[in-house]
Design an enzyme around this catalytic site. Structure first.
Site, PDB file in Angstrom:
ATOM      1  N   ALA A 170      -0.990  -3.753 -10.088  1.00  0.00           N
ATOM      2  CA  ALA A 170      -0.352  -4.238 -11.309  1.00  0.00           C
ATOM      3  C   ALA A 170       0.265  -3.060 -12.049  1.00  0.00           C
ATOM      4  O   ALA A 170      -0.103  -1.906 -11.831  1.00  0.00           O
ATOM      5  CB  ALA A 170      -1.378  -4.943 -12.195  1.00  0.00           C
ATOM      6  N   GLY A 225      -3.822  -6.035  -7.831  1.00  0.00           N
ATOM      7  CA  GLY A 225      -3.097  -7.298  -7.877  1.00  0.00           C
ATOM      8  C   GLY A 225      -2.321  -7.585  -6.616  1.00  0.00           C
ATOM      9  O   GLY A 225      -2.056  -8.741  -6.293  1.00  0.00           O
ATOM     10  N   GLU A 236      -4.810  -9.091  -4.310  1.00  0.00           N
ATOM     11  CA  GLU A 236      -5.122 -10.411  -4.856  1.00  0.00           C
ATOM     12  C   GLU A 236      -3.996 -11.404  -4.550  1.00  0.00           C
ATOM     13  O   GLU A 236      -4.250 -12.574  -4.248  1.00  0.00           O
ATOM     14  CB  GLU A 236      -5.358 -10.306  -6.361  1.00  0.00           C
ATOM     15  CG  GLU A 236      -6.666  -9.585  -6.684  1.00  0.00           C
ATOM     16  CD  GLU A 236      -6.853  -9.334  -8.169  1.00  0.00           C
ATOM     17  OE1 GLU A 236      -7.853  -9.816  -8.733  1.00  0.00           O
ATOM     18  OE2 GLU A 236      -6.002  -8.645  -8.774  1.00  0.00           O
ATOM     19  N   GLU A 293      -9.886  -1.486  -9.162  1.00  0.00           N
ATOM     20  CA  GLU A 293      -9.925  -1.672 -10.614  1.00  0.00           C
ATOM     21  C   GLU A 293     -11.100  -0.989 -11.306  1.00  0.00           C
ATOM     22  O   GLU A 293     -10.973  -0.515 -12.441  1.00  0.00           O
ATOM     23  CB  GLU A 293      -9.930  -3.178 -10.951  1.00  0.00           C
ATOM     24  CG  GLU A 293      -8.592  -3.872 -10.761  1.00  0.00           C
ATOM     25  CD  GLU A 293      -8.367  -4.391  -9.358  1.00  0.00           C
ATOM     26  OE1 GLU A 293      -7.442  -5.188  -9.152  1.00  0.00           O
ATOM     27  OE2 GLU A 293      -9.131  -3.996  -8.444  1.00  0.00           O
TER      28      GLU A 293
END
Length: 260
Positions: free
Chosen positions: A66, A112, A115, A135
């Site tokens: 991200a 992300g 994900e 993360e």
């Protein structure tokens, strides 16, 4: 469809979405997530589209994570809204599309990015791919479904290890855990995706959409997957595809599905 951060190509019944932020290693920001939602929504509503391939531009990254600069100063409430909105617009949305989505993981798929790949119906990877959920090294946890989908795909223990160590794994290791289905060279990645898409497109898109729903029910709290399967199985008997498929089988010919 014209977008700032993604490219969308359609070749007959096959659509390809490419996340196109090479200078940022295709990192996800709010605008990219919104554009991806619009692209998936449009392709899902197009009856001609039978399979969607999702990849990143260049050879370095699928999605490297991200865009941290967008949320580094968020409050608790803003962080919660960020995760909820992202899951609604993209990650849960992709997982529950009735059109099959195959992730072509070409390089880094971190945070992300992993994900997003996990929200696709299945994944194939290039041999230089590196995957992980880093993360916790930033003082946060995966917020786009990573703590839920990773254990379902590779098991609780290994998911715990990867998330707690913020480590990365290579493509072959990911394949050994069932995180990706195939590992090929960069040059072979798109051709293999197209080959698998071709096999899918020979079958009934109506039946495939019902299979996706039934399989997802197995992993949905409060839903009886067996009952979902029974209902979807019965519904197939009322489709034109079922009539064509069974008739073609009995007549010893290949089916020509109307996809209705």
């Amino acid at each position: 469809m014209n977008f700032e951060n993604i490219l969308v190509e359609q070749n007959n019944s096959l659509a390809t979405i490419t996340i196109n932020r090479p200078k940022k290693l295709n990192a996800l920001n709010k605008n990219t997530i919104a554009e991806l939602h619009e692209a998936f929504k449009a392709l899902e509503s197009d009856e001609n589209v039978k399979v969607i391939l999702l990849t990143g531009s260049g050879e370095k990254a699928f999605v490297a994570g991200a865009d941290i600069s967008e949320f580094a100063h968020f409050s608790e409430e803003e962080g919660g809204r960020l995760a909820a909105k992202g899951q609604e617009l993209l990650f849960d949305y992709v997982e529950n599309l009735s059109t099959p989505v195959i992730a072509l993981v070409n390089g880094f798929a971190l945070g992300g990015g992993l994900e997003l790949a996990m929200s696709c119906h299945f994944r194939i990877a290039s041999d230089n791919a590196r995957m992980g959920l880093p993360e916790t090294s930033l003082g946060v946890i995966p917020g786009y479904g990573g703590t839920q989908r990773l254990p379902l795909l590779i098991g609780k223990g290994k998911a715990m290890e990867l998330i707690m160590t913020a480590g990365m794994i290579g493509a072959e290791e990911a394949k050994s855990y069932g995180l990706v289905n195939y590992v090929v060279s960069q040059e072979e990645l798109l051709p293999l995706g197209e080959k698998l898409a071709g096999k899918i497109m020979k079958n009934s898109s109506v039946a495939i959409s019902k299979a996706i729903k039934a399989i997802n029910a197995c992993f949905t709290d409060g839903e009886n997957g067996y009952q979902t399967e029974i209902n979807a199985f019965g519904e197939c008997f009322g489709t034109e595809d079922f009539k064509e498929g069974t008739t073609a089988f009995l007549e010893k010919r290949k089916p020509d599905f109307p996809n209705k």
